[in-house]
Every structure is written in C-alpha cells, then in structure tokens.
Design an enzyme around this catalytic site. Structure first.
Site, mmCIF file in Angstrom:
data_model
loop_
_atom_site.group_PDB
_atom_site.id
_atom_site.type_symbol
_atom_site.label_atom_id
_atom_site.label_comp_id
_atom_site.label_asym_id
_atom_site.label_seq_id
_atom_site.Cartn_x
_atom_site.Cartn_y
_atom_site.Cartn_z
ATOM 1 N N GLU A 23 36.629 23.416 3.706
ATOM 2 C CA GLU A 23 35.927 23.915 4.884
ATOM 3 C C GLU A 23 35.815 25.436 4.893
ATOM 4 O O GLU A 23 34.753 25.982 5.203
ATOM 5 C CB GLU A 23 36.666 23.451 6.144
ATOM 6 C CG GLU A 23 35.993 23.873 7.438
ATOM 7 C CD GLU A 23 36.760 23.413 8.660
ATOM 8 O OE1 GLU A 23 36.424 23.863 9.771
ATOM 9 O OE2 GLU A 23 37.710 22.615 8.500
ATOM 10 N N VAL A 24 36.891 26.130 4.553
ATOM 11 C CA VAL A 24 36.858 27.595 4.590
ATOM 12 C C VAL A 24 35.871 28.136 3.566
ATOM 13 O O VAL A 24 35.078 29.036 3.858
ATOM 14 C CB VAL A 24 38.270 28.174 4.351
ATOM 15 C CG1 VAL A 24 38.206 29.702 4.285
ATOM 16 C CG2 VAL A 24 39.213 27.734 5.455
ATOM 17 N N PRO A 206 34.548 37.877 43.953
ATOM 18 C CA PRO A 206 35.674 37.915 44.892
ATOM 19 C C PRO A 206 36.609 39.101 44.694
ATOM 20 O O PRO A 206 37.486 39.329 45.517
ATOM 21 C CB PRO A 206 36.412 36.607 44.595
ATOM 22 C CG PRO A 206 36.094 36.337 43.160
ATOM 23 C CD PRO A 206 34.686 36.795 42.963
ATOM 24 N N ASP A 229 30.754 48.513 48.809
ATOM 25 C CA ASP A 229 31.383 48.131 50.066
ATOM 26 C C ASP A 229 32.900 48.253 49.951
ATOM 27 O O ASP A 229 33.451 48.398 48.860
ATOM 28 C CB ASP A 229 31.017 46.693 50.426
ATOM 29 C CG ASP A 229 29.578 46.573 50.915
ATOM 30 O OD1 ASP A 229 28.998 47.606 51.265
ATOM 31 O OD2 ASP A 229 29.055 45.444 50.935
ATOM 32 N N LYS A 251 31.940 48.550 55.167
ATOM 33 C CA LYS A 251 31.893 48.195 56.585
ATOM 34 C C LYS A 251 32.943 47.139 56.877
ATOM 35 O O LYS A 251 33.097 46.172 56.139
ATOM 36 C CB LYS A 251 30.505 47.661 56.964
ATOM 37 C CG LYS A 251 29.394 48.667 56.788
ATOM 38 C CD LYS A 251 28.077 48.123 57.273
ATOM 39 C CE LYS A 251 27.543 47.014 56.377
ATOM 40 N NZ LYS A 251 27.170 47.499 55.049
ATOM 41 N N GLY A 282 30.683 42.781 47.697
ATOM 42 C CA GLY A 282 31.627 41.703 47.469
ATOM 43 C C GLY A 282 30.932 40.357 47.544
ATOM 44 O O GLY A 282 30.022 40.145 48.343
ATOM 45 N N GLY A 283 31.343 39.427 46.679
ATOM 46 C CA GLY A 283 30.739 38.099 46.671
ATOM 47 C C GLY A 283 29.342 38.127 46.100
ATOM 48 O O GLY A 283 29.070 38.724 45.066
ATOM 49 N N ASP A 284 28.415 37.475 46.797
ATOM 50 C CA ASP A 284 27.014 37.426 46.388
ATOM 51 C C ASP A 284 26.184 38.238 47.373
ATOM 52 O O ASP A 284 26.380 38.123 48.592
ATOM 53 C CB ASP A 284 26.513 35.977 46.359
ATOM 54 C CG ASP A 284 25.077 35.870 45.896
ATOM 55 O OD1 ASP A 284 24.865 35.640 44.688
ATOM 56 O OD2 ASP A 284 24.158 36.034 46.729
ATOM 57 N N MET A 364 34.275 35.434 57.480
ATOM 58 C CA MET A 364 34.669 36.425 58.488
ATOM 59 C C MET A 364 35.005 35.741 59.813
ATOM 60 O O MET A 364 34.544 36.132 60.875
ATOM 61 C CB MET A 364 33.564 37.470 58.680
ATOM 62 C CG MET A 364 33.187 38.202 57.396
ATOM 63 S SD MET A 364 31.627 39.116 57.506
ATOM 64 C CE MET A 364 30.432 37.763 57.393
#
Length: 459
Positions: A23-24, A206, A229, A251, A282-284, A364
């Site tokens: 194989e090698v 996240p 943010d 914020k 943050g996030g989407d 939130m």
C-alpha cells in the site's frame, strides 16, 4: 540552520522509480503520477532500473534492497527517499496541501511525520480550495499584467489589491467569471491600485475560535477593521490581523455603547474609505443579531457587503449541553424566540408556541423569564415540561441548569453570572438532562420568532 532545503521538483514526463510492493509503495507511485512523472514500480532493486531516473523512492522492500537503492542512487547523484528511514534518504517527502497550482508543504525533517500531518490538517483547514482558482486566474493574466504595468513595484501593489480585494472575494463566492472581468478592468489602470471597500457581516459563533467557519477565519486575517460586539471572545479576535483596527460597539440589554443607527453609519463610512471591514457578531448575524438592519443600511447606502453565517446560540448551547433540539419521539420542530424586542417587551404568540409543540429556544431570556413562564402557562403549557437555562453557551464557561420553568424562575437570578443566556423548553430537553448526567428574530419583518420544522416522526 535548516536541516533540509525546501524545493519543488518538476517531474512532468520524467522517469521515477519506486522499489517495493504494498500500500505505501502504491501511494508513493500515485503521488508521483499526479505530478506527471513516468513511474516504474519494481518489487526488488535492480541497479539498471535507475538508468535515466530523476528520482527514486523505496518502500516496503527487503532491507538489503533498500540499502542498495540508497547507495546506488546517491552514487549517481539521483535524489532518493527510503520511507521512514531518514538515514538512507537524500531528500524527504513533506505533508502536502494541494491547491493546484498552489502547493504548501509541511515537514518535520523526518523526526515526527505524524505531527507534520497534523499541522498539515490545520493549515489545510485555513486554505480553501478557491486559492487554487485565484492563482490560476492570476496566471491567465500574467503576461498582460506585465505589458500593461511594467513597473515591478506598481505591479506588486496591483496584485496585492487583487489577492486581498474584490477579485478574490468573487472567486471565493464562486463567481469566477465576474472575478475575471474585474481583473481585466484593473489592467487598464496603470496607476496605483485603489482599494475598494467591502463590509462582511460575519457570525462569530458561540465564542470558541475553532467553531468559526473557514470563511470567517480567512476574512478576519484579511480585514483592515474589526467592528465587534461585546459577546465576541478574545479567542476569536486573536484570529484577526495584528495590525487590524478593532472597534468595540458591544451592546448589552439597556446598555448600548453605540446606537444601532450609528453602527450602521460607521460601517458605511469605513467602507467608503476603502477599508475591508468585518462586522463581527456573536452567533449568526441574521438570528437576532440585527444583521438584517445593517444589511438594509448598507444596501441603501450602495456599499458592497456580504453575509457570512455562524453557529447560532441555540445550536451551540444545545450541543454542549447534550440537549437534542429535535427528537423523532419528542420534538419535531424548533422555535427560536427573542426574550425582548426593540421596545423591551416580550412579544411571543404563546398559544401558537404551545399548540405547535416541539422545542422552544428563547434568546436573552433571563430578564423576562417570569413573563415567559406565565405566558406559556396561560396558554396551556404543562408546568412539568422540562426546561434548561444555558449561560455562556458554546464556550468553556458554559453552565447549564435543568428543571421546570418554575424552578428556573426561582433559581435563575441567583445562578446567573451576567453572561449571555438561552432558555430551552420542551420534551426533548428532558432527554438532554439524561444525556448530560450520563456524560458528566430579526426586528421588523420576523421580529421575535423563527420556526424550524422536521416532517418525519419516530413512527
């Protein structure tokens, strides 16, 4: 001192010898063929097989054959590699990232090939295949570029603009024909390259840097300005260019260091100044991240922008807490809800949420948790429905509290450390609690709710 001098050989239509079987040996032969070499494979070594060869490799052959191949090739001045035997090699083969015509090689000088392969995997993840198409596009225009811009320094500035500007953006967006047209337009300008601004609305996920998308990582490494943010972690910001300007517009609820309209104006101004701007959220960016409002402002101002998705909080929190958002026998839908809207109220159709069932994910939601409990109860929600409060979701600081909504209301204020939190409610959350123990809207059009549905059931 480097132990080996890195070099790339042109083996197109040149003879190469592989001694060995298995194989090698076959993998080595195939790699040579991909480079255009004319490969001969011999299970045993015959000195005559080296006649006219540009390179030789030995793998999975008897010890005597490997030593004879090494000695004979060295005597003839033919580069030779004996797999996993650095003392018999005059060259070593690196781990390769193939983005033809771009090739990146990683080597540990034969001391730790497994480590070299691991490093290759990490580098490979940061170099999308589109870089090869970008290099091929540049090659198409190379002769014309030299004719139109004979000055080397000016030509370099033009190419830097192309490789880090709108042409590259179009290639990465699979819009190669538009990229080629823009490349051709730039050749008509023999003056210094003028940078065209661009804004990217990027989801930072996240908080864990290794959960960024590959595109987000690339853009952070190319941006002139990062507008971020407060929820964006230092680990993610460390992926940016060290000389990139960073502007914190973070914020918190009822504590905005910059108004949304001012943020949008800032993005427009920076873009018009020719900056490549990453607006990092943050996030989407399009899931309760006000990305839609910023996109509207950018569109209205006529500036160029793109949206790069990220892992939203509901997915990250649920995964780390081992909570299945959907389960064929417990929940066939997911409803994403924001815990407060632009006027600070809780605007949820409780009757629809209870009637439809599934899993309810409230972003939130700590401040309005009592209102959420009361609203669901009034709509007929079973008071024993499993729930979970996830704080700092998707990061190393994640904390998860399981219980009913009544229990979460009683304990949330004391439990919370002030970090971002997500509330999950539904029958599938109970399965998550079991797994955990075993292992340890957009304001405006879609203002407060987003519904995801799976049509299949366990039956």
């Amino acid at each position: 001192m480097m132990r080996h001098y890195p070099i790339f050989m042109d083996l197109h239509e040149r003879r190469a010898l592989v001694v060995g079987s298995g194989e090698v040996a076959e993998r080595k032969a195939e790699a040579l063929r991909r480079c255009g070499a004319l490969v001969d494979i011999h299970p045993a070594f015959d000195p005559r097989a080296l006649d006219g060869c540009a390179l030789a490799i030995g793998a999975e052959a008897p010890e005597a054959d490997l030593r004879a191949l090494s000695a004979e090739a060295r005597a003839r001045g033919i580069p030779v590699n004996i797999v996993d035997r650095t003392e018999l090699c005059s060259f070593i083969t690196p781990s390769v990232i193939d983005r033809d015509p771009v090739t990146v090689a990683v080597s540990s000088s034969g001391t730790a090939p497994v480590l070299a392969r691991m490093l290759r995997s990490r580098i490979e993840a940061m170099i999308p295949p589109a870089y090869g198409r970008l290099a091929a596009l540049a090659d198409r225009f190379r002769a014309k570029l030299r004719r139109h811009i004979p000055d080397i320094a000016m030509r370099r500035r033009v190419l830097e603009d192309i490789f880090a500007g709108r042409v590259a953006d179009l290639v990465f967006a699979n819009r190669d024909s538009e990229a080629a047209a823009l490349f051709a337009d730039k050749l008509g300008n023999s003056g210094p390259a003028s940078r065209s601004g661009m804004v990217y609305l990027v989801g930072a996920g996240p908080g864990a840097a290794d959960l960024l998308t590959l595109r987000a990582q690339r853009l952070l490494g190319e941006a002139d300005v990062i507008v971020h943010d407060r929820l964006v972690t230092d680990d993610v910001l460390d992926m940016a260019r060290r000389d990139a300007a960073r502007i914190n517009v973070g914020k918190a609820r009822a504590n905005h260091c910059m108004k949304q309209a001012d943020i949008s104006s800032l993005l427009v101004r920076l873009c018009r100044e020719g900056k490549r701007v990453v607006r990092l959220k943050g996030g989407d960016p399009l899931v309760f991240g006000r990305g839609g409002e910023e996109a509207e402002a950018l569109e209205h101002a006529g500036v160029a922008f793109e949206i790069v998705p990220g892992i939203t909080a509901a997915l990250a929190c649920a995964a780390q807490a081992r909570i299945p958002l959907t389960h064929r026998c417990a929940a066939r839908s997911v409803t994403l809800v924001t815990g407060h809207t632009c006027n600070g109220s809780l605007d949820i159709d409780f009757q629809a949420a209870v009637q439809f069932g599934g899993t309810l994910a409230i972003y939130m939601g700590i401040a309005t948790l009592p209102l959420l409990r009361d609203g669901l109860a009034a709509a007929g929600q079973d008071p024993l429905t499993p729930a979970a409060l996830v704080e700092w979701g998707g990061t190393r600081r994640q904390r998860t509290l399981f219980g009913t909504l009544d229990e979460l209301v009683e304990r949330a204020v004391v439990r919370s450390t002030g970090g971002p939190a997500l509330v999950l409610v539904g029958p599938a959350v109970g399965a998550g609690g079991t797994l955990h123990e075993a292992g340890s809207g957009q304001r405006g059009v879609a203002r407060s709710q987003c519904l995801l549905v799976c049509p299949s059931a366990c039956t």
